[in-house]
Design a protein around this motif. Structure first.
Motif, PDB file in Angstrom:
ATOM      1  N   ARG A  74      92.545  11.246  40.654  1.00 23.02           N
ATOM      2  CA  ARG A  74      93.897  10.750  40.937  1.00 23.02           C
ATOM      3  C   ARG A  74      94.797  11.813  41.547  1.00 23.02           C
ATOM      4  O   ARG A  74      95.700  11.496  42.327  1.00 23.02           O
ATOM      5  CB  ARG A  74      94.528  10.205  39.651  1.00 23.02           C
ATOM      6  CG  ARG A  74      94.856  11.237  38.602  1.00 23.02           C
ATOM      7  CD  ARG A  74      95.302  10.591  37.299  1.00 23.02           C
ATOM      8  NE  ARG A  74      94.200   9.849  36.717  1.00 23.02           N
ATOM      9  CZ  ARG A  74      94.343   8.697  36.059  1.00 23.02           C
ATOM     10  NH1 ARG A  74      95.544   8.173  35.911  1.00 23.02           N
ATOM     11  NH2 ARG A  74      93.293   8.082  35.559  1.00 23.02           N
ATOM     12  N   HIS A  75      94.564  13.068  41.216  1.00 23.80           N
ATOM     13  CA  HIS A  75      95.435  14.123  41.721  1.00 23.80           C
ATOM     14  C   HIS A  75      95.251  14.322  43.222  1.00 23.80           C
ATOM     15  O   HIS A  75      96.229  14.479  43.959  1.00 23.80           O
ATOM     16  CB  HIS A  75      95.170  15.420  40.949  1.00 23.80           C
ATOM     17  CG  HIS A  75      95.364  15.278  39.483  1.00 23.80           C
ATOM     18  ND1 HIS A  75      96.599  15.029  38.925  1.00 23.80           N
ATOM     19  CD2 HIS A  75      94.478  15.319  38.451  1.00 23.80           C
ATOM     20  CE1 HIS A  75      96.477  14.945  37.608  1.00 23.80           C
ATOM     21  NE2 HIS A  75      95.208  15.105  37.298  1.00 23.80           N
ATOM     22  N   PHE A  76      93.998  14.314  43.681  1.00 24.77           N
ATOM     23  CA  PHE A  76      93.748  14.414  45.112  1.00 24.77           C
ATOM     24  C   PHE A  76      94.321  13.200  45.844  1.00 24.77           C
ATOM     25  O   PHE A  76      94.923  13.324  46.910  1.00 24.77           O
ATOM     26  CB  PHE A  76      92.249  14.512  45.392  1.00 24.77           C
ATOM     27  CG  PHE A  76      91.618  15.819  45.008  1.00 24.77           C
ATOM     28  CD1 PHE A  76      92.374  16.975  44.876  1.00 24.77           C
ATOM     29  CD2 PHE A  76      90.251  15.908  44.786  1.00 24.77           C
ATOM     30  CE1 PHE A  76      91.791  18.190  44.531  1.00 24.77           C
ATOM     31  CE2 PHE A  76      89.648  17.107  44.450  1.00 24.77           C
ATOM     32  CZ  PHE A  76      90.430  18.251  44.325  1.00 24.77           C
ATOM     33  N   HIS A  77      94.114  12.021  45.267  1.00 26.63           N
ATOM     34  CA  HIS A  77      94.588  10.788  45.901  1.00 26.63           C
ATOM     35  C   HIS A  77      96.112  10.792  46.025  1.00 26.63           C
ATOM     36  O   HIS A  77      96.666  10.533  47.103  1.00 26.63           O
ATOM     37  CB  HIS A  77      94.131   9.583  45.063  1.00 26.63           C
ATOM     38  CG  HIS A  77      94.162   8.284  45.801  1.00 26.63           C
ATOM     39  ND1 HIS A  77      93.031   7.538  46.041  1.00 26.63           N
ATOM     40  CD2 HIS A  77      95.178   7.578  46.355  1.00 26.63           C
ATOM     41  CE1 HIS A  77      93.356   6.434  46.715  1.00 26.63           C
ATOM     42  NE2 HIS A  77      94.662   6.434  46.905  1.00 26.63           N
ATOM     43  N   GLU A  78      96.779  11.120  44.939  1.00 25.53           N
ATOM     44  CA  GLU A  78      98.241  11.111  44.972  1.00 25.53           C
ATOM     45  C   GLU A  78      98.793  12.196  45.890  1.00 25.53           C
ATOM     46  O   GLU A  78      99.797  11.984  46.576  1.00 25.53           O
ATOM     47  CB  GLU A  78      98.818  11.269  43.569  1.00 25.53           C
ATOM     48  CG  GLU A  78     100.343  11.219  43.577  1.00 25.53           C
ATOM     49  CD  GLU A  78     100.966  11.180  42.196  1.00 25.53           C
ATOM     50  OE1 GLU A  78     102.203  11.030  42.125  1.00 25.53           O
ATOM     51  OE2 GLU A  78     100.233  11.295  41.201  1.00 25.53           O
ATOM     52  N   GLY A  79      98.164  13.352  45.903  1.00 26.36           N
ATOM     53  CA  GLY A  79      98.634  14.422  46.783  1.00 26.36           C
ATOM     54  C   GLY A  79      98.650  13.995  48.235  1.00 26.36           C
ATOM     55  O   GLY A  79      99.602  14.278  48.978  1.00 26.36           O
ATOM     56  N   THR A  80      97.612  13.292  48.654  1.00 28.67           N
ATOM     57  CA  THR A  80      97.569  12.782  50.026  1.00 28.67           C
ATOM     58  C   THR A  80      98.686  11.782  50.282  1.00 28.67           C
ATOM     59  O   THR A  80      99.380  11.851  51.305  1.00 28.67           O
ATOM     60  CB  THR A  80      96.205  12.132  50.307  1.00 28.67           C
ATOM     61  OG1 THR A  80      95.211  13.159  50.400  1.00 28.67           O
ATOM     62  CG2 THR A  80      96.217  11.334  51.600  1.00 28.67           C
ATOM     63  N   LEU A  81      98.876  10.835  49.373  1.00 29.51           N
ATOM     64  CA  LEU A  81      99.915   9.829  49.567  1.00 29.51           C
ATOM     65  C   LEU A  81     101.303  10.460  49.619  1.00 29.51           C
ATOM     66  O   LEU A  81     102.147  10.053  50.415  1.00 29.51           O
ATOM     67  CB  LEU A  81      99.849   8.784  48.451  1.00 29.51           C
ATOM     68  CG  LEU A  81      98.580   7.928  48.425  1.00 29.51           C
ATOM     69  CD1 LEU A  81      98.594   7.015  47.209  1.00 29.51           C
ATOM     70  CD2 LEU A  81      98.445   7.109  49.698  1.00 29.51           C
ATOM     71  N   ARG A  82     101.523  11.449  48.795  1.00 33.01           N
ATOM     72  CA  ARG A  82     102.823  12.133  48.779  1.00 33.01           C
ATOM     73  C   ARG A  82     103.094  12.776  50.136  1.00 33.01           C
ATOM     74  O   ARG A  82     104.188  12.641  50.695  1.00 33.01           O
ATOM     75  CB  ARG A  82     102.853  13.190  47.680  1.00 33.01           C
ATOM     76  CG  ARG A  82     104.188  13.939  47.598  1.00 33.01           C
ATOM     77  CD  ARG A  82     104.135  15.079  46.586  1.00 33.01           C
ATOM     78  NE  ARG A  82     103.881  14.578  45.238  1.00 33.01           N
ATOM     79  CZ  ARG A  82     102.807  14.865  44.520  1.00 33.01           C
ATOM     80  NH1 ARG A  82     101.842  15.640  45.028  1.00 33.01           N
ATOM     81  NH2 ARG A  82     102.666  14.395  43.306  1.00 33.01           N
TER      82      ARG A  82
END
Length: 210
Positions: A180-188
């Motif tokens: 989730r951290h990699f995924h959210e970092g991209t979206l941010r």
């Protein structure tokens, strides 16, 4: 580092945090769209692979459904397939992804949708490939990024698409990565400067509207 994170709750949270309606309004008029299906290979989606993504079982059915709807709408889907051998990617990751390895074939669930495949050997699907030429010949204005992995090939390709003048749609539930951290970092990052981040169903509503 790897986790099964791709839940309805996670997707709803990401949409709430990073979707920007005003940016969606700016993109929606540009309806000549194509979908990029990034690296949907057995290497990432089959449990026997060392690179298997634990949320694949949650992710794949939703993307198959999305592609099925796109076929009805006659929206083009361009697949990419990654492989590398004895190069900088090998040095970074400590191993090759040979082109002829069976694990590097496209995942079976997606085969019915495959018409065009762009071969690539780095994160950027535009680098040293025919992708931009294909999109230009098709008159594409907007690219919709789907596939794996969110924070590597998908994010890099999204950034490059924006730099090359395409509008970029990056659905919050259209890509998958290790956690989730990699995924959210991209979206941010992308939602701030490169892409609009709706849900897949919102993309379908847009593509099917008059």
């Amino acid at each position: 580092m790897k986790e099964d994170y791709f839940t309805r709750e996670f997707i709803a949270e990401m949409r709430e945090r990073y979707f920007r309606e005003r940016k969606w309004e700016r993109v929606r008029p540009f309806r000549r769209a194509a979908v990029l299906a990034i690296d949907l290979q057995r290497y990432f989606l089959s449990p026997e692979s060392r690179a298997f993504l634990p949320s694949a079982g949650r992710f794949v059915p939703g993307l198959v459904e999305f592609y099925s709807e796109l076929r009805e709408l006659q929206v083009p889907i361009i697949f990419t397939r990654h492989h590398h051998e004895s190069d900088h990617m090998t040095r970074w990751w400590g191993g090759d992804m040979p082109k002829d390895d069976p694990l590097n074939e496209l995942f079976n669930d997606f085969r019915p949708f495959v018409r065009v495949v762009v071969e690539k050997n780095t994160y950027d699907a535009f680098y040293d490939t025919e992708l931009e030429t294909l999109l230009q010949k098709m008159g594409v204005e907007t690219v919709i990024i789907t596939g794996v992995m969110t924070h590597l090939c998908c994010e890099t390709t999204a950034r490059e698409a924006f730099v090359r003048g395409f509008n970029v749609v990056f659905p919050v539930d259209g890509t998958l990565t290790q956690n989730r951290h990699f995924h959210e970092g991209t979206l941010r990052n992308l939602s701030h400067g490169f892409a609009v981040t709706p849900l897949l169903r919102e993309v379908l509503e847009w593509l099917s509207s008059e």
